[in-house]
Design a protein around this motif. Structure first.
Motif, short mmCIF file in Angstrom:
data_model
loop_
_atom_site.label_atom_id
_atom_site.label_comp_id
_atom_site.label_asym_id
_atom_site.label_seq_id
_atom_site.Cartn_x
_atom_site.Cartn_y
_atom_site.Cartn_z
N ALA A 194 0.83 -1.21 0.00
CA ALA A 194 0.00 0.00 0.00
C ALA A 194 0.86 1.26 0.00
N GLY A 195 2.03 1.19 0.65
CA GLY A 195 2.94 2.33 0.59
C GLY A 195 3.42 2.59 -0.83
N ALA A 196 3.77 1.51 -1.55
CA ALA A 196 4.18 1.67 -2.94
C ALA A 196 3.03 2.16 -3.80
N TYR A 197 1.83 1.67 -3.52
CA TYR A 197 0.63 2.07 -4.27
C TYR A 197 0.35 3.55 -4.07
N ALA A 198 0.44 4.03 -2.82
CA ALA A 198 0.21 5.45 -2.54
C ALA A 198 1.25 6.32 -3.23
N ALA A 199 2.52 5.87 -3.26
CA ALA A 199 3.57 6.62 -3.94
C ALA A 199 3.30 6.70 -5.44
N ALA A 200 2.81 5.60 -6.02
CA ALA A 200 2.48 5.60 -7.46
C ALA A 200 1.33 6.56 -7.75
N GLU A 201 0.33 6.60 -6.87
CA GLU A 201 -0.77 7.54 -7.06
C GLU A 201 -0.29 8.98 -6.97
N ALA A 202 0.65 9.25 -6.07
CA ALA A 202 1.22 10.59 -5.98
C ALA A 202 1.95 10.97 -7.26
N ASP A 203 2.62 9.99 -7.87
CA ASP A 203 3.31 10.26 -9.14
C ASP A 203 2.29 10.58 -10.25
N VAL A 204 1.15 9.90 -10.23
CA VAL A 204 0.10 10.20 -11.20
C VAL A 204 -0.36 11.65 -11.07
N VAL A 205 -0.61 12.07 -9.85
CA VAL A 205 -1.06 13.44 -9.62
C VAL A 205 0.00 14.45 -10.05
N THR A 206 1.25 14.16 -9.74
CA THR A 206 2.34 15.06 -10.14
C THR A 206 2.40 15.19 -11.66
N ALA A 207 2.26 14.06 -12.35
CA ALA A 207 2.30 14.09 -13.82
C ALA A 207 1.12 14.87 -14.39
N LEU A 208 -0.06 14.71 -13.82
CA LEU A 208 -1.23 15.45 -14.28
C LEU A 208 -1.02 16.96 -14.12
N ARG A 209 -0.45 17.35 -13.00
CA ARG A 209 -0.22 18.78 -12.75
C ARG A 209 0.85 19.34 -13.67
N ALA A 210 1.71 18.45 -14.17
CA ALA A 210 2.74 18.89 -15.11
C ALA A 210 2.24 18.95 -16.54
N GLY A 211 0.96 18.56 -16.74
CA GLY A 211 0.37 18.68 -18.06
C GLY A 211 0.16 17.39 -18.81
N ALA A 212 0.49 16.26 -18.22
CA ALA A 212 0.29 14.97 -18.89
C ALA A 212 -1.20 14.66 -18.99
N SER A 213 -1.56 13.88 -20.01
CA SER A 213 -2.92 13.38 -20.09
C SER A 213 -3.13 12.32 -19.01
N LEU A 214 -4.38 12.01 -18.74
CA LEU A 214 -4.65 10.99 -17.73
C LEU A 214 -4.07 9.65 -18.15
N ALA A 215 -4.19 9.32 -19.44
CA ALA A 215 -3.64 8.05 -19.92
C ALA A 215 -2.13 8.00 -19.71
N GLU A 216 -1.44 9.11 -20.00
CA GLU A 216 0.01 9.15 -19.81
C GLU A 216 0.37 9.08 -18.33
N ALA A 217 -0.35 9.85 -17.52
CA ALA A 217 -0.03 9.91 -16.09
C ALA A 217 -0.28 8.58 -15.41
N TYR A 218 -1.32 7.88 -15.85
CA TYR A 218 -1.69 6.63 -15.17
C TYR A 218 -0.64 5.55 -15.34
N ARG A 219 0.26 5.71 -16.30
CA ARG A 219 1.30 4.69 -16.49
C ARG A 219 2.17 4.54 -15.25
N HIS A 220 2.26 5.60 -14.44
CA HIS A 220 3.04 5.52 -13.20
C HIS A 220 2.45 4.49 -12.24
N LYS A 221 1.17 4.24 -12.37
CA LYS A 221 0.48 3.33 -11.46
C LYS A 221 0.16 1.98 -12.11
#
Length: 223
Positions: free
Chosen positions: A169-196
């Motif tokens: 769950a710790g790794a899962y939460a970190a991956a979700e944080a990476d998704v959010v960071t990528a979205l805020r940087a302008g990535a599409s949801l499909a691109e950002a979700y690859r982190h997870k």
């Protein structure tokens, strides 16, 4: 740092397991993340009273989450200000009540994390009793044994079967944080979700491998 209960619940889902108690339990007092071990109590309909529960609250409950199953058998609340003060004095770090609670304003001021089914004005009434203390119970259909890990935070309450779930769950939460960071940087949801996506696939694959290694046993009548 504890992973959020939402991440723990998702990991349990991906592993083909349960463990989240919310819903049906709802927050009476939300608090920052707490990890404790269950101290179980099971209530049942019928006369007898709650004296064993009161005795339990005179124990050393350091680091414990009091888990009261079957409290919906009571006519009203089985938990309130007095028991909250007693639990805090004994060192408890939280309480889970499968039934009604009252004195909600006082409970929130006292600060004990508390989740329950509903509020009730009246007390428990005479037709409820403590059926067991320290035994395996079921809360919202989820088995909880005395000593099991319980995680509570502002988002929910989860019974955790083993520490490997917390690590995943710790790794899962970190991956979700990476998704959010990528979205805020302008990535599409499909691109950002690859982190997870890779982690989700790995957790699902691990569940599938366990199913292949451990086939379901046939019914007793077949053996």
């Amino acid at each position: 740092m504890l992973p959020p209960t939402s991440a723990i619940a998702d990991v349990l889902q991906l592993r083909g397991r349960e463990g989240w108690l919310s819903p049906p339990l709802l927050p009476v007092h939300r608090a920052p993340a707490v990890l404790g071990t269950a101290r179980t109590v099971r209530l049942a309909a019928g006369p007898g009273g709650l004296t064993p529960l009161h005795r339990l609250l005179d124990e050393d409950l350091g680091g414990r989450v009091i888990v009261i199953a079957g409290a919906e058998a009571a006519a009203g609340a089985v938990w309130g200000e007095i028991l909250t003060v007693s639990a805090l004095r004994a060192g408890a770090v939280g309480a889970v009540v499968e039934g009604g609670v009252r004195d909600v304003g006082a409970v929130r001021e006292l600060g004990l994390p508390l989740w329950a089914l509903h509020e009730a004005t009246a007390g428990p009434g005479p037709l409820v009793h403590v059926a067991a203390v320290g035994e395996r119970v079921s809360v919202a259909g989820v088995p909880v044994a005395d000593g099991d890990m319980i995680v509570m935070d502002g988002g929910g309450v989860v019974a955790v079967p083993d520490r490997r779930v917390l690590a995943d769950a710790g790794a899962y939460a970190a991956a979700e944080a990476d998704v959010v960071t990528a979205l805020r940087a302008g990535a599409s949801l499909a691109e950002a979700y690859r982190h997870k996506a890779d982690l989700v696939a790995a957790l699902r694959a691990g569940h599938a491998r366990r199913e292949l290694r451990e086939p379901a046993r046939p019914p007793a009548a077949w053996r």
